[in-house]
Design an enzyme around this catalytic site. Structure first.
Site, PDB file in Angstrom:
ATOM      1  N   GLU A  80       0.847  -1.189   0.000  1.00 27.71           N
ATOM      2  CA  GLU A  80       0.000   0.000   0.000  1.00 27.71           C
ATOM      3  C   GLU A  80       0.885   1.242   0.000  1.00 27.71           C
ATOM      4  OE1 GLU A  80      -2.140   0.709   3.793  1.00 27.71           O
ATOM      5  OE2 GLU A  80      -1.281  -1.217   4.421  1.00 27.71           O
ATOM      6  N   CYS A 112      -3.272  -3.374   4.482  1.00 30.31           N
ATOM      7  CA  CYS A 112      -2.320  -4.375   5.001  1.00 30.31           C
ATOM      8  C   CYS A 112      -2.726  -5.805   4.647  1.00 30.31           C
ATOM      9  CB  CYS A 112      -2.195  -4.246   6.513  1.00 30.31           C
ATOM     10  SG  CYS A 112      -1.932  -2.559   7.058  1.00 30.31           S
ATOM     11  N   THR A 153       3.839   4.613  15.611  1.00 30.75           N
ATOM     12  CA  THR A 153       3.471   3.322  15.008  1.00 30.75           C
ATOM     13  C   THR A 153       3.878   3.237  13.535  1.00 30.75           C
ATOM     14  OG1 THR A 153       1.195   4.035  14.507  1.00 30.75           O
ATOM     15  CG2 THR A 153       1.550   2.985  16.625  1.00 30.75           C
ATOM     16  N   HIS A 234      -1.703  -9.844  12.282  1.00 32.02           N
ATOM     17  CA  HIS A 234      -1.220  -8.566  11.757  1.00 32.02           C
ATOM     18  C   HIS A 234      -1.016  -7.638  12.963  1.00 32.02           C
ATOM     19  CE1 HIS A 234      -0.870  -4.777   9.791  1.00 32.02           C
ATOM     20  NE2 HIS A 234      -2.033  -4.341  10.240  1.00 32.02           N
TER      21      HIS A 234
HETATM   22  N1  CAA Z   1       2.263   3.564  30.695  1.00 24.37           N
HETATM   23  C1  CAA Z   1       1.624   2.497  30.174  1.00 24.37           C
HETATM   24  N2  CAA Z   1       0.600   2.610  29.273  1.00 24.37           N
HETATM   25  C2  CAA Z   1       0.232   3.844  28.893  1.00 24.37           C
HETATM   26  C3  CAA Z   1       0.860   4.993  29.416  1.00 24.37           C
HETATM   27  C4  CAA Z   1       1.923   4.815  30.351  1.00 24.37           C
HETATM   28  N3  CAA Z   1       2.568   5.858  30.884  1.00 24.37           N
HETATM   29  N4  CAA Z   1       0.262   6.067  28.853  1.00 24.37           N
HETATM   30  C5  CAA Z   1      -0.705   5.606  28.024  1.00 24.37           C
HETATM   31  N5  CAA Z   1      -0.718   4.259  28.050  1.00 24.37           N
HETATM   32  C6  CAA Z   1      -1.576   3.367  27.292  1.00 24.37           C
HETATM   33  C7  CAA Z   1      -3.029   3.799  27.235  1.00 24.37           C
HETATM   34  O1  CAA Z   1      -3.716   3.460  28.415  1.00 24.37           O
HETATM   35  C8  CAA Z   1      -3.499   3.026  26.022  1.00 24.37           C
HETATM   36  O2  CAA Z   1      -3.693   1.681  26.392  1.00 24.37           O
HETATM   37  P1  CAA Z   1      -5.094   0.932  26.065  1.00 24.37           P
HETATM   38  O3  CAA Z   1      -5.312   1.113  24.587  1.00 24.37           O
HETATM   39  O4  CAA Z   1      -4.837  -0.481  26.451  1.00 24.37           O
HETATM   40  O5  CAA Z   1      -6.120   1.625  26.875  1.00 24.37           O
HETATM   41  C9  CAA Z   1      -2.266   3.030  25.091  1.00 24.37           C
HETATM   42  O6  CAA Z   1      -1.155   3.386  25.929  1.00 24.37           O
HETATM   43  C10 CAA Z   1      -2.360   4.018  23.931  1.00 24.37           C
HETATM   44  O7  CAA Z   1      -2.619   5.289  24.413  1.00 24.37           O
HETATM   45  P2  CAA Z   1      -3.843   6.180  23.852  1.00 24.37           P
HETATM   46  O8  CAA Z   1      -5.124   5.468  23.989  1.00 24.37           O
HETATM   47  O9  CAA Z   1      -3.706   7.524  24.491  1.00 24.37           O
HETATM   48  O10 CAA Z   1      -3.618   6.226  22.299  1.00 24.37           O
HETATM   49  P3  CAA Z   1      -3.017   7.315  21.333  1.00 24.37           P
HETATM   50  O11 CAA Z   1      -3.988   8.431  21.232  1.00 24.37           O
HETATM   51  O12 CAA Z   1      -1.625   7.634  21.692  1.00 24.37           O
HETATM   52  O13 CAA Z   1      -3.016   6.506  19.938  1.00 24.37           O
HETATM   53  C11 CAA Z   1      -3.064   4.691  18.393  1.00 24.37           C
HETATM   54  C12 CAA Z   1      -2.703   5.123  19.829  1.00 24.37           C
HETATM   55  C13 CAA Z   1      -4.570   4.879  18.178  1.00 24.37           C
HETATM   56  C14 CAA Z   1      -2.720   3.239  18.215  1.00 24.37           C
HETATM   57  C15 CAA Z   1      -2.238   5.561  17.401  1.00 24.37           C
HETATM   58  O14 CAA Z   1      -0.870   5.280  17.584  1.00 24.37           O
HETATM   59  C16 CAA Z   1      -2.602   5.339  15.952  1.00 24.37           C
HETATM   60  O15 CAA Z   1      -3.550   5.941  15.446  1.00 24.37           O
HETATM   61  N6  CAA Z   1      -1.815   4.472  15.203  1.00 24.37           N
HETATM   62  C17 CAA Z   1      -2.044   4.227  13.782  1.00 24.37           C
HETATM   63  C18 CAA Z   1      -3.306   3.428  13.512  1.00 24.37           C
HETATM   64  C19 CAA Z   1      -3.201   1.986  13.858  1.00 24.37           C
HETATM   65  O16 CAA Z   1      -2.142   1.409  13.886  1.00 24.37           O
HETATM   66  N7  CAA Z   1      -4.400   1.358  14.127  1.00 24.37           N
HETATM   67  C20 CAA Z   1      -4.458  -0.053  14.424  1.00 24.37           C
HETATM   68  C21 CAA Z   1      -5.482  -0.838  13.663  1.00 24.37           C
HETATM   69  S1  CAA Z   1      -5.508  -0.440  11.934  1.00 24.37           S
HETATM   70  C22 CAA Z   1      -4.614  -1.596  11.103  1.00 24.37           C
HETATM   71  O17 CAA Z   1      -4.356  -2.656  11.578  1.00 24.37           O
HETATM   72  C23 CAA Z   1      -4.160  -1.254   9.729  1.00 24.37           C
HETATM   73  C24 CAA Z   1      -2.837  -0.706   9.857  1.00 24.37           C
HETATM   74  O18 CAA Z   1      -1.850  -1.437   9.879  1.00 24.37           O
HETATM   75  C25 CAA Z   1      -2.707   0.761  10.023  1.00 24.37           C
END
Ligand code: CAA
Length: 381
Positions: A80, A112, A153, A234
């Site tokens: 992609e 993906c 990520t 994945h």
């Molecule tokens: N210590 C331990 N954990 C902590 C922490 C700390 N100090 N601070 C935060 N966390 C945890 C949170 O509690 C959360 O855990 P849970 O999800 O288990 O509740 C985790 O860290 C992530 O924190 P946030 O919820 O605040 O998330 P974020 O706003 O930083 O975003 C994300 C995380 C949504 C994955 C973002 O990185 C993102 O958008 N990534 C790209 C999209 C993606 O990969 N999506 C996955 C499915 S899509 C797919 O599979 C296709 C593809 O390849 C893209």
């Protein structure tokens, strides 16, 4: 019926690495959020003279060096992060590897999931012509805008798979569970070099696709949950696999110990998201590092945003351990050159594809490099 499946797997990645500890320090984020919260330690970054073609060709070269080209009449390149809207990236690889002209080459796309679609097509070709072998290449560069939640990520990497009859590694079983839903969780419009993503929606869409694919696998007469020894997912980030699996275990009323997935995370925690290659890099880690897979059934879940999910199962062939490549993958990961956050962001800013004539500096030590653009066409050497 002849067993058909995965005969070999090779992995390649980018020349550079960014440690997430360094990104956390720059952004004032607790590093535990990355290591524990999303389950990632680092991500690969391509050098200016690397892209999906050079990484895909490096992985494919390893497979061809081991097995030769006899019987290969099809090359399927899934990505992609395509470098051209018309020419398949696999045609560049065909040239770099000096493959015979009596080979068809095509590129596949559905986020993906594309690599898994390529494997399915390969299985069909071999079912019809068991004497053939199909080279499947999955390669991607995961790029999001800097200073977004998705920045940690990112990643880069490639996997090459040789699909054949009487395979050395895994016999893929005929039943598969599939799930498609039209959802805007992650996409990359044609005028962008970085993906757009609704992070929260992407997580629920992945989970829905996993559970939906499982229900379809059961409806297709696939194995029961208790008949599956190991799971491969994945991994856009490794915590995603844990979230999805927790939900499936609830759905089928089974206990789930998240440490069961840890071995399959080993390489992806280091490469970051490699989109189409991610599931195969996870599979390579499991085959390299788990000693007890002889004759065991694996379930492999592929997810491509947008979205398509597919759950495949396969039986690991006795003797898979004699084909291990652990030392090789470790060497590739350890050889990456660390970047500072400033250097990574400079590369990121320069990373958009262009049709302007350019020369790329010689940086990568991989077998192939992207030399630049001449007359609007990409040149590799
Ligand atoms: N210590 C331990 N954990 C902590 C922490 C700390 N100090 N601070 C935060 N966390 C945890 C949170 O509690 C959360 O855990 P849970 O999800 O288990 O509740 C985790 O860290 C992530 O924190 P946030 O919820 O605040 O998330 P974020 O706003 O930083 O975003 C994300 C995380 C949504 C994955 C973002 O990185 C993102 O958008 N990534 C790209 C999209 C993606 O990969 N999506 C996955 C499915 S899509 C797919 O599979 C296709 C593809 O390849 C893209």
């Amino acid at each position: 019926m002849t067993a058909i499946g995965i005969h070999d797997i090779a992995i390649a990645t980018g020349h550079h690495v960014l440690e997430l500890d360094d990104l956390a320090e720059r952004l004032g984020v607790d590093p535990a959020k990355y290591h524990v919260g999303i389950g990632q330690d680092a991500f690969s970054v391509p050098a200016p003279d690397e892209d999906i073609v050079t990484m895909g060709a490096a992985a494919a070269k390893e497979v061809i060096d081991r097995h030769g080209v006899d019987g290969i009449r099809t090359v399927l390149f899934a990505t992609e992060s395509g470098v051209d809207q018309s020419k398949a990236a696999g045609v560049f690889v065909h040239g770099l590897l000096g493959l015979p002209q009596s080979v068809r080459v095509v590129e596949l796309k559905q986020a993906c999931y594309g690599g898994t679609a390529a494997v399915q097509l390969a299985l069909g070709i071999i079912a019809r012509s068991p004497q053939e072998r199909v080279l499947v290449i999955a390669a991607d560069v995961a790029r999001y805008d800097v200073d977004t939640a998705a920045e940690p990520t990112q990643g880069a990497g490639a996997a090459a798979l040789l699909i054949s009859a009487d395979p050395d590694l895994i016999e893929i079983e005929p039943a598969a569970g599939v799930f498609t839903a039209d959802v805007d969780d992650f996409w990359r419009p044609n005028d962008r070099s970085t993906a757009l993503v609704d992070g929260r929606l992407s997580v629920t869409a992945y989970v829905d696709a996993f559970v939906g694919a499982w229900d379809d696998l059961v409806a297709q007469g696939g194995p029961g949950y208790e008949d599956i020894a190991r799971w491969v997912h994945h991994q856009p980030f490794t915590k995603m696999a844990i979230k999805a699996h927790r939900k499936l275990a609830q759905h089928v009323g089974q206990p789930f110990d998240e440490s069961e997935l840890a071995v399959g995370f080993t390489y992806n925690k280091q490469t970051g998201n490699t989109y189409t290659a991610s599931i195969w890099i996870a599979l390579a880690a499991l085959l390299d590092l788990d000693d007890e897979l002889d004759g065991q059934r694996l379930a492999m879940f592929s997810y491509g945003s947008g979205s398509v999910g597919e759950l495949l199962t396969g039986i690991v062939r006795a003797g898979y351990r004699t084909h291990r490549r652990e030392g090789r993958v470790r060497a590739v990961l350890d050889a990456r050159v660390p970047l500072t956050v400033d250097a990574y962001r400079e590369l990121h800013a320069a990373g958009a594809a262009t049709s302007e004539d350019t020369d790329r500096p010689r940086v990568t030590t991989a077998p192939y490099r992207f030399a630049g653009v001449r007359g609007g066409a990409r040149r590799y050497e």
